[in-house]
Design an enzyme around this catalytic site. Structure first.
Site, PDB file in Angstrom:
ATOM      1  N   CYS A  82       0.712  -1.233  -0.529  1.00  0.00           N
ATOM      2  CA  CYS A  82      -0.285  -0.066  -0.145  1.00  0.00           C
ATOM      3  C   CYS A  82       0.977   1.115  -0.031  1.00  0.00           C
ATOM      4  O   CYS A  82       1.286   1.424  -0.861  1.00  0.00           O
ATOM      5  CB  CYS A  82      -0.791   0.000   1.377  1.00  0.00           C
ATOM      6  SG  CYS A  82      -2.250   1.320   1.406  1.00  0.00           S
ATOM      7  N   HIS A 188      -3.735  -4.728   0.364  1.00  0.00           N
ATOM      8  CA  HIS A 188      -3.370  -5.607   1.490  1.00  0.00           C
ATOM      9  C   HIS A 188      -3.670  -7.070   1.079  1.00  0.00           C
ATOM     10  O   HIS A 188      -4.555  -7.591   2.026  1.00  0.00           O
ATOM     11  CB  HIS A 188      -4.384  -4.706   2.305  1.00  0.00           C
ATOM     12  CG  HIS A 188      -3.893  -3.522   2.720  1.00  0.00           C
ATOM     13  ND1 HIS A 188      -2.763  -3.415   3.356  1.00  0.00           N
ATOM     14  CD2 HIS A 188      -4.361  -2.524   2.366  1.00  0.00           C
ATOM     15  CE1 HIS A 188      -3.249  -1.667   3.580  1.00  0.00           C
ATOM     16  NE2 HIS A 188      -4.071  -1.633   2.632  1.00  0.00           N
ATOM     17  N   GLU A 190      -2.183  -8.751   3.511  1.00  0.00           N
ATOM     18  CA  GLU A 190      -2.721  -9.572   4.762  1.00  0.00           C
ATOM     19  C   GLU A 190      -3.853  -8.859   5.161  1.00  0.00           C
ATOM     20  O   GLU A 190      -4.077  -9.613   6.234  1.00  0.00           O
ATOM     21  CB  GLU A 190      -1.168  -8.415   5.867  1.00  0.00           C
ATOM     22  CG  GLU A 190      -2.302  -7.042   6.305  1.00  0.00           C
ATOM     23  CD  GLU A 190      -1.677  -6.252   5.171  1.00  0.00           C
ATOM     24  OE1 GLU A 190      -1.306  -7.029   4.162  1.00  0.00           O
ATOM     25  OE2 GLU A 190      -2.188  -4.662   5.009  1.00  0.00           O
TER      26      GLU A 190
END
Lengths: 208, 242
Positions: A82, A188, A190
């Site tokens: 990001c 993202h 994650e």
């Protein structure tokens, strides 16, 4: 498996990123100084918020120069997420900030100037991506993958040689980049559940 | 997920709460079932004028490989900071935004608009939408919904969670009229909540153009789960991530 060094410069969701990398199968250490960067084998630069603030911190702390040396002189695998990808660009517009790292051609611009009618900004949600198969580093992502995006600015104008995926909205905003020992994602990983963990597994297994 | 004294609860119109399990195991289950986002709201923190339960936020965050939005009792930048450090990806301000609108601007500047969610709680009084005041438990006429929407957007809100409190927990169906009203006034993403009691009601809302819905009662007090709900939506040819 090597240890992954996650860089904490006060502008990242360090715990989410560390937790997901650990889940993908690696040991994680959180580091914050240029000296620690100089000892790292595999680097992750997370980031949420304002690229301008992030950039100022990375520059003044000496982390930017330390990262440049590790990536370009020592060929360490690097992942920017990001804002951690956006700061790699040549130019940034957010909050009037100036130039970024200059690792990748392109400009980070407000998505508002690229939004279609009724298209909401910030761009938030789960999206499929257009994978650029010509770039071999695109194989870290699945063409059928769906990834979580959450951003107000995006990278534009990056050539195919460095871009691995784009969005089919926002004038083809860059979704991921890859060149040399550098990969980066606007989404993202994650927070992209199984598809995100798979991407992180590919990054962990990557030997550029 | 509504958090009250270390436990999840669910009620009707923000009252009559019943126990709904542990935050950590519920977050694990919702993550495994394919939730697109998890929203954890400490419902007592603002009322009791205390900080949110950081320990529970951190425990839930470890289970979430999807975005986690945290709300309730976030009355300062420092508290927002600790929420992010505990693993929140986004912050939701509702009553604290009303009492201190400058906090919206503060959080948007430090973390970006995309991490700044504003909860808009609305009470439907005979077709008029009034802002709902948590501290008194009643609708208020001090400020109109429209003026408040303009204000929060101006201050940097990046996403809205719009709740029809008069439908919350009632299973009457989602208020798509309220959604349209908000969505035509703002250009940021809007999540609609309040009143979803059946799968067909959720499908109706999505077919009517609602981009995202938040579910509570439907998950807590029925034999539905997120996987089942999403397969139903896919079967109805609605765009969902499976």
């Amino acid at each position: 498996m090597s240890v992954v060094s996650v860089i904490d410069y006060g502008a990242g969701n360090i715990s989410s990123v560390s937790n997901a990398i650990w889940y993908a199968g690696a040991d994680v250490e959180v580091i914050s100084t240029p000296d620690e960067v100089a000892k790292a084998d595999r680097l992750v630069l997370p980031g949420v918020g304002a690229a301008g603030t992030a950039m100022a911190r990375l520059r003044s702390s000496g982390l930017m120069d330390a990262l440049r040396e590790m990536v370009f002189d020592k060929a360490r695998p690097f992942l920017g997420i990001c804002i951690g990808m956006q700061v790699l660009a040549e130019e940034l517009e957010e909050y009037g900030a100036g130039a970024g790292f200059g690792w990748v051609p392109g400009t980070v611009q407000n998505l508002k100037s690229h939004a279609a009618e009724r298209q909401t900004v910030p761009h938030i949600g789960w999206k499929a991506i257009e994978v650029n198969a010509e770039n071999p580093l695109s194989n870290m992502m699945s063409p059928k993958g769906v990834y979580y995006f959450c951003h107000s600015f995006g990278l534009f104008g990056t050539p195919l040689a460095q871009s691995t995926a784009t969005l089919d909205t926002f004038d083809g905003c860059v979704a991921a980049i890859g060149f040399d020992t550098v990969v980066g994602t606007q989404f993202h990983p994650e927070k992209s559940q199984n598809d995100g963990i798979q991407f992180l597994e590919s990054f962990l297994a990557w030997k550029p | 997920m509504l958090l009250s004294k270390n436990r999840l609860v669910k009620g009707t119109r923000y009252a009559e709460y019943r126990d709904a399990g542990s935050a950590k195991t519920t977050a694990r289950a919702y993550n495994a079932q394919g939730a697109d986002e998890i929203f954890l709201l400490d419902i007592d923190a603002s009322k009791e004028n205390r900080e949110p339960d950081f320990e529970t936020i951190a425990a839930a965050a470890l289970e979430c490989f999807v975005p986690l939005t945290v709300g309730g009792g976030i009355s300062s930048l420092d508290i927002a900071d600790r929420c992010f450090k505990s693993g929140a990806d986004k912050i939701c301000l509702t009553s604290t935004a009303r009492s201190n609108p400058a906090l919206i601007d503060g959080i948007a500047h430090r973390y970006g608009s995309q991490a700044t969610v504003i909860g808009i709680d609305v009470w439907n009084e005979d077709g008029t939408y009034l802002l709902y005041d948590h501290l008194t438990g009643r609708p208020t006429r001090d400020l109109s919904l429209e003026d408040w929407l303009d204000q929060v957007i101006d201050l940097g809100a990046g996403e809205l969670r719009v709740m029809d409190v008069s439908r919350e927990g009632t299973r009457e169906g989602l208020n798509t009229d309220l959604y349209d009203k908000v969505r035509t006034r703002v250009s940021v993403p809007v999540i609609l909540e309040g009143g979803a009691g059946t799968l067909s009601q959720v499908a109706e809302a999505l077919s009517a153009g609602v981009d995202a819905v938040a579910l509570g009662t439907l998950l807590v007090f029925s034999d539905n789960n997120i996987r089942k709900i999403k397969h139903y939506m896919r079967h109805e040819k609605l765009p969902v991530r499976l």
